[in-house]
Scaffold this motif. Structure first.
Motif, PDB file in Angstrom:
ATOM      1  N   GLY A  72       3.166   4.406  -2.574  1.00  0.00           N
ATOM      2  CA  GLY A  72       2.687   3.215  -1.884  1.00  0.00           C
ATOM      3  C   GLY A  72       2.233   3.470  -0.455  1.00  0.00           C
ATOM      4  O   GLY A  72       1.826   2.539   0.238  1.00  0.00           O
ATOM      5  N   TRP A  73       2.335   4.699  -0.009  1.00  0.00           N
ATOM      6  CA  TRP A  73       1.921   5.068   1.346  1.00  0.00           C
ATOM      7  C   TRP A  73       0.623   5.870   1.290  1.00  0.00           C
ATOM      8  O   TRP A  73       0.178   6.296   0.227  1.00  0.00           O
ATOM      9  N   SER A  74       0.035   6.100   2.459  1.00  0.00           N
ATOM     10  CA  SER A  74      -1.194   6.894   2.571  1.00  0.00           C
ATOM     11  C   SER A  74      -0.941   8.160   3.374  1.00  0.00           C
ATOM     12  O   SER A  74      -0.083   8.183   4.262  1.00  0.00           O
ATOM     13  N   PRO A  80       2.585   3.366   5.553  1.00  0.00           N
ATOM     14  CA  PRO A  80       2.374   2.354   4.510  1.00  0.00           C
ATOM     15  C   PRO A  80       0.906   1.933   4.478  1.00  0.00           C
ATOM     16  O   PRO A  80       0.222   1.977   5.509  1.00  0.00           O
ATOM     17  N   LYS A  81       0.434   1.522   3.311  1.00  0.00           N
ATOM     18  CA  LYS A  81      -0.975   1.124   3.152  1.00  0.00           C
ATOM     19  C   LYS A  81      -1.402   0.090   4.186  1.00  0.00           C
ATOM     20  O   LYS A  81      -2.500   0.155   4.742  1.00  0.00           O
ATOM     21  N   GLU A  82      -0.505  -0.869   4.468  1.00  0.00           N
ATOM     22  CA  GLU A  82      -0.879  -1.956   5.370  1.00  0.00           C
ATOM     23  C   GLU A  82      -1.023  -1.501   6.823  1.00  0.00           C
ATOM     24  O   GLU A  82      -1.571  -2.228   7.655  1.00  0.00           O
ATOM     25  N   GLU A  83      -0.539  -0.291   7.145  1.00  0.00           N
ATOM     26  CA  GLU A  83      -0.661   0.219   8.510  1.00  0.00           C
ATOM     27  C   GLU A  83      -1.860   1.145   8.700  1.00  0.00           C
ATOM     28  O   GLU A  83      -2.136   1.580   9.818  1.00  0.00           O
ATOM     29  N   GLU A  84      -2.576   1.416   7.617  1.00  0.00           N
ATOM     30  CA  GLU A  84      -3.682   2.393   7.649  1.00  0.00           C
ATOM     31  C   GLU A  84      -4.646   2.176   8.812  1.00  0.00           C
ATOM     32  O   GLU A  84      -4.914   3.078   9.596  1.00  0.00           O
ATOM     33  N   LYS A  85      -5.190   0.960   8.898  1.00  0.00           N
ATOM     34  CA  LYS A  85      -6.222   0.674   9.901  1.00  0.00           C
ATOM     35  C   LYS A  85      -5.689   0.898  11.318  1.00  0.00           C
ATOM     36  O   LYS A  85      -6.340   1.556  12.141  1.00  0.00           O
ATOM     37  N   SER A 141      -2.738  12.424  -0.727  1.00  0.00           N
ATOM     38  CA  SER A 141      -2.156  13.724  -0.371  1.00  0.00           C
ATOM     39  C   SER A 141      -3.046  14.439   0.634  1.00  0.00           C
ATOM     40  O   SER A 141      -4.156  13.982   0.939  1.00  0.00           O
ATOM     41  N   PHE A 142      -2.567  15.580   1.123  1.00  0.00           N
ATOM     42  CA  PHE A 142      -3.314  16.397   2.079  1.00  0.00           C
ATOM     43  C   PHE A 142      -4.609  16.919   1.451  1.00  0.00           C
ATOM     44  O   PHE A 142      -5.612  17.109   2.127  1.00  0.00           O
ATOM     45  N   GLY A 143      -4.588  17.116   0.145  1.00  0.00           N
ATOM     46  CA  GLY A 143      -5.749  17.704  -0.532  1.00  0.00           C
ATOM     47  C   GLY A 143      -6.715  16.705  -1.110  1.00  0.00           C
ATOM     48  O   GLY A 143      -7.799  17.064  -1.558  1.00  0.00           O
ATOM     49  N   GLU A 144      -6.322  15.430  -1.141  1.00  0.00           N
ATOM     50  CA  GLU A 144      -7.168  14.424  -1.776  1.00  0.00           C
ATOM     51  C   GLU A 144      -7.384  13.250  -0.824  1.00  0.00           C
ATOM     52  O   GLU A 144      -6.645  12.266  -0.852  1.00  0.00           O
ATOM     53  N   GLY A 145      -8.374  13.374   0.025  1.00  0.00           N
ATOM     54  CA  GLY A 145      -8.654  12.302   0.978  1.00  0.00           C
ATOM     55  C   GLY A 145     -10.140  12.019   1.051  1.00  0.00           C
ATOM     56  O   GLY A 145     -10.962  12.900   0.810  1.00  0.00           O
ATOM     57  N   LYS A 146     -10.480  10.783   1.395  1.00  0.00           N
ATOM     58  CA  LYS A 146     -11.900  10.449   1.593  1.00  0.00           C
ATOM     59  C   LYS A 146     -12.186  10.358   3.085  1.00  0.00           C
ATOM     60  O   LYS A 146     -11.353   9.915   3.875  1.00  0.00           O
ATOM     61  N   ASN A 147     -13.376  10.798   3.459  1.00  0.00           N
ATOM     62  CA  ASN A 147     -13.768  10.775   4.865  1.00  0.00           C
ATOM     63  C   ASN A 147     -13.871   9.348   5.390  1.00  0.00           C
ATOM     64  O   ASN A 147     -14.380   8.462   4.693  1.00  0.00           O
ATOM     65  N   ILE A 148     -13.408   9.166   6.609  1.00  0.00           N
ATOM     66  CA  ILE A 148     -13.458   7.864   7.259  1.00  0.00           C
ATOM     67  C   ILE A 148     -14.400   7.931   8.456  1.00  0.00           C
ATOM     68  O   ILE A 148     -14.262   8.801   9.314  1.00  0.00           O
ATOM     69  N   GLU A 149     -15.357   7.014   8.498  1.00  0.00           N
ATOM     70  CA  GLU A 149     -16.279   6.932   9.636  1.00  0.00           C
ATOM     71  C   GLU A 149     -15.711   5.949  10.656  1.00  0.00           C
ATOM     72  O   GLU A 149     -15.081   4.951  10.308  1.00  0.00           O
TER      73      GLU A 149
END
Length: 255
Positions: free
Chosen positions: A8-10, A197-202, A239-247
């Motif tokens: 449930g976390w990022s 947590p997902k809700e803290e991402e931004k 995970s460290f190996g599976e992320g999408k780029n953020i602009e």
């Protein structure tokens, strides 16, 4: 991909872009290289155009320009360029000579650092760190040259490291002050790894951007303003190996 966030976390990884060359352009007061960073140009393409005196360059010419930049930082020369790029020594020597013409400030800085080490037996960074280099007194020229390379590398790499550490201090303090669950789990070279947590991402991404790119801790503690902008690449995933780029636009992550 073994390094994963809790369920449930990022997992967020933020990496400084071209950090050592940005540091070098600042401390060497190399205005041509600073111009590239300040204009947001691709440094290696920019360097290649100047090196080869062309408006458009090939992929190989860009790679040569990139290789030369890092060879210079790490104390390499024409032989190393010839070996790594598979080009003749004569061409390699000409490219190195052109690089000296394109970025004279870097070579002037290298000469300054070498002379300082020879006279004082240590090197120092803009943050005041020192590295003692007793081998500079050796009678063996190879040992002396190695100490000179270590000293030059230290002025660049230690500075880059301390920039990251200052950003890390700011990130951790912000998480604590805002009573967030997010936490730093690692640093790898020029990058910071965080789980949240997902809700803290931004908000986490906003804090990371501010502390790494705007470097308020460095401004407050050292009064240093860099001559070039700092930049990061950030990824978010499971995970460290599976992320999408953020602009980022004006420091706001586009999630």
């Amino acid at each position: 991909s073994l390094f994963t966030a809790p369920k449930g976390w990022s997992f967020i990884a933020a990496d400084y872009a071209a950090m050592e060359l940005r540091v070098l352009s600042h401390i060497a007061k190399e205005h041509n290289m600073q111009k590239a960073f300040n204009e947001g140009a691709d440094l290696h393409t920019y360097t290649g155009k100047l090196l080869f005196n062309k408006k458009e360059i090939t992929k190989q010419e860009r790679q040569i320009a990139k290789t030369v930049s890092f060879l210079i930082v790490y104390g390499g020369g024409a032989f190393n360029l010839s070996e790594s790029m598979g080009i003749s020594m004569k061409r390699s020597e000409g490219i190195i000579k052109n690089y000296q013409r394109v970025y004279p400030g870097i070579f002037a800085y290298m000469d300054f650092v070498n002379e300082f080490i020879l006279n004082n037996g240590y090197a120092y960074t803009i943050f005041g760190r020192q590295r003692n280099l007793p081998n500079i007194a050796s009678r063996d020229k190879k040992v002396v040259n190695r100490a000179l390379r270590q000293g030059l590398n230290f002025t660049i790499q230690s500075t880059a490291s301390d920039i990251l550490l200052c950003a890390l201090l700011g990130i951790c303090k912000s998480f604590k002050d805002e009573e967030m669950q997010a936490r730093v789990v690692a640093t790898v070279h020029d990058s910071v790894e965080v789980v949240c947590p997902k809700e803290e991402e931004k908000r986490v991404l906003e804090i990371i951007y501010n502390e790494m790119v705007n470097y308020p801790v460095i401004k407050d503690l050292f009064g240093i303003e860099f001559a070039v902008p700092l930049a990061i690449d950030a990824e978010v995933g499971k995970s460290f190996g599976e992320g999408k780029n953020i602009e980022f636009i004006d420091g706001i992550p586009q999630l």
